[in-house]
Design a protein around this motif. Structure first.
Motif, PDB file in Angstrom:
ATOM      1  N   GLU A 107      36.564  38.282 -19.664  1.00  0.00           N
ATOM      2  CA  GLU A 107      37.553  37.216 -19.508  1.00  0.00           C
ATOM      3  C   GLU A 107      38.968  37.797 -19.368  1.00  0.00           C
ATOM      4  O   GLU A 107      39.725  37.403 -18.485  1.00  0.00           O
ATOM      5  CB  GLU A 107      37.473  36.282 -20.712  1.00  0.00           C
ATOM      6  CG  GLU A 107      38.438  35.137 -20.708  1.00  0.00           C
ATOM      7  CD  GLU A 107      38.301  34.313 -21.983  1.00  0.00           C
ATOM      8  OE1 GLU A 107      39.323  34.143 -22.680  1.00  0.00           O
ATOM      9  OE2 GLU A 107      37.184  33.844 -22.265  1.00  0.00           O
ATOM     10  N   VAL A 108      39.303  38.737 -20.226  1.00  0.00           N
ATOM     11  CA  VAL A 108      40.627  39.358 -20.189  1.00  0.00           C
ATOM     12  C   VAL A 108      40.800  40.162 -18.897  1.00  0.00           C
ATOM     13  O   VAL A 108      41.857  40.122 -18.271  1.00  0.00           O
ATOM     14  CB  VAL A 108      40.857  40.244 -21.433  1.00  0.00           C
ATOM     15  CG1 VAL A 108      42.141  41.039 -21.311  1.00  0.00           C
ATOM     16  CG2 VAL A 108      40.887  39.386 -22.684  1.00  0.00           C
ATOM     17  N   ALA A 109      39.758  40.867 -18.474  1.00  0.00           N
ATOM     18  CA  ALA A 109      39.831  41.654 -17.233  1.00  0.00           C
ATOM     19  C   ALA A 109      40.032  40.749 -16.027  1.00  0.00           C
ATOM     20  O   ALA A 109      40.824  41.068 -15.126  1.00  0.00           O
ATOM     21  CB  ALA A 109      38.574  42.490 -17.066  1.00  0.00           C
ATOM     22  N   ALA A 110      39.341  39.600 -16.005  1.00  0.00           N
ATOM     23  CA  ALA A 110      39.504  38.664 -14.899  1.00  0.00           C
ATOM     24  C   ALA A 110      40.921  38.088 -14.877  1.00  0.00           C
ATOM     25  O   ALA A 110      41.537  37.962 -13.805  1.00  0.00           O
ATOM     26  CB  ALA A 110      38.475  37.542 -15.005  1.00  0.00           C
ATOM     27  N   GLU A 111      41.451  37.754 -16.047  1.00  0.00           N
ATOM     28  CA  GLU A 111      42.818  37.233 -16.114  1.00  0.00           C
ATOM     29  C   GLU A 111      43.833  38.287 -15.682  1.00  0.00           C
ATOM     30  O   GLU A 111      44.802  37.977 -14.992  1.00  0.00           O
ATOM     31  CB  GLU A 111      43.130  36.748 -17.524  1.00  0.00           C
ATOM     32  CG  GLU A 111      42.397  35.491 -17.901  1.00  0.00           C
ATOM     33  CD  GLU A 111      42.612  35.105 -19.349  1.00  0.00           C
ATOM     34  OE1 GLU A 111      43.425  35.760 -20.042  1.00  0.00           O
ATOM     35  OE2 GLU A 111      41.961  34.134 -19.792  1.00  0.00           O
ATOM     36  N   ASP A 116      47.555  40.326 -11.666  1.00  0.00           N
ATOM     37  CA  ASP A 116      47.978  41.389 -10.754  1.00  0.00           C
ATOM     38  C   ASP A 116      47.973  40.922  -9.306  1.00  0.00           C
ATOM     39  O   ASP A 116      48.857  41.276  -8.521  1.00  0.00           O
ATOM     40  CB  ASP A 116      47.089  42.624 -10.908  1.00  0.00           C
ATOM     41  CG  ASP A 116      47.320  43.346 -12.216  1.00  0.00           C
ATOM     42  OD1 ASP A 116      48.361  43.091 -12.865  1.00  0.00           O
ATOM     43  OD2 ASP A 116      46.449  44.159 -12.602  1.00  0.00           O
ATOM     44  N   ALA A 117      46.981  40.121  -8.944  1.00  0.00           N
ATOM     45  CA  ALA A 117      46.916  39.607  -7.571  1.00  0.00           C
ATOM     46  C   ALA A 117      48.102  38.697  -7.283  1.00  0.00           C
ATOM     47  O   ALA A 117      48.687  38.750  -6.201  1.00  0.00           O
ATOM     48  CB  ALA A 117      45.604  38.865  -7.352  1.00  0.00           C
ATOM     49  N   PHE A 118      48.474  37.853  -8.254  1.00  0.00           N
ATOM     50  CA  PHE A 118      49.619  36.974  -8.049  1.00  0.00           C
ATOM     51  C   PHE A 118      50.938  37.733  -8.092  1.00  0.00           C
ATOM     52  O   PHE A 118      51.889  37.385  -7.397  1.00  0.00           O
ATOM     53  CB  PHE A 118      49.635  35.843  -9.080  1.00  0.00           C
ATOM     54  CG  PHE A 118      48.704  34.716  -8.744  1.00  0.00           C
ATOM     55  CD1 PHE A 118      48.809  34.034  -7.548  1.00  0.00           C
ATOM     56  CD2 PHE A 118      47.718  34.346  -9.638  1.00  0.00           C
ATOM     57  CE1 PHE A 118      47.955  33.001  -7.232  1.00  0.00           C
ATOM     58  CE2 PHE A 118      46.850  33.312  -9.337  1.00  0.00           C
ATOM     59  CZ  PHE A 118      46.974  32.634  -8.137  1.00  0.00           C
TER      60      PHE A 118
END
Length: 127
Positions: A107-111, A116-118
């Motif tokens: 969950e933390v890695a996805a967030e 980072d993408a944004f």
């Protein structure tokens, strides 16, 4: 853009799964962490910020899990210092060795990846 990971390739192939599942169980048994009372997620290094955040979220969701983790790590340290294994009735069984921290890490890695993408988004000017 879809990427094929080794994990998904193995999970989608019945032949590979049937071959590698017994190998993975034998490896987990030979690793020895269960004989000193640890679960697999107890072996995750706490130094990364990602794991620190996952542990913080786990503490909020289930404070007892953090206490149990600390207890298992202390028992394992004592076993290591005394060069002894726990009695066989205190070993962690394969059914007890569940991934309690991995969902929080994912969950933390996805967030983090989404953030980072944004943060690195490129805006093109219209002509």
């Amino acid at each position: 853009m879809s990427s094929l990971s080794l994990k998904s390739l193995i999970q989608n192939s019945k032949l590979l799964t049937s071959f590698l599942k017994p190998v993975s169980k034998a490896y987990a048994g030979a690793a020895g962490y269960r004989q000193i009372g640890l679960r697999y997620d107890d072996l995750v290094a706490e130094e990364s910020e990602l794991v620190q955040e996952a542990l913080r979220r786990l503490e909020i969701a289930d404070p007892r899990a953090i206490y149990d983790r600390a207890y298992r790590i202390r028992v394992a340290q004592q076993c290591s210092l005394s060069h002894q294994l726990l009695p066989k009735d205190q070993w962690v069984s394969a059914t007890e060795d569940i991934r309690y921290l991995q969902p929080y890490i994912d969950e933390v890695a996805a967030e983090t990846a989404e953030r980072d993408a944004f943060d690195n988004i490129k805006v093109a000017a219209r002509n």
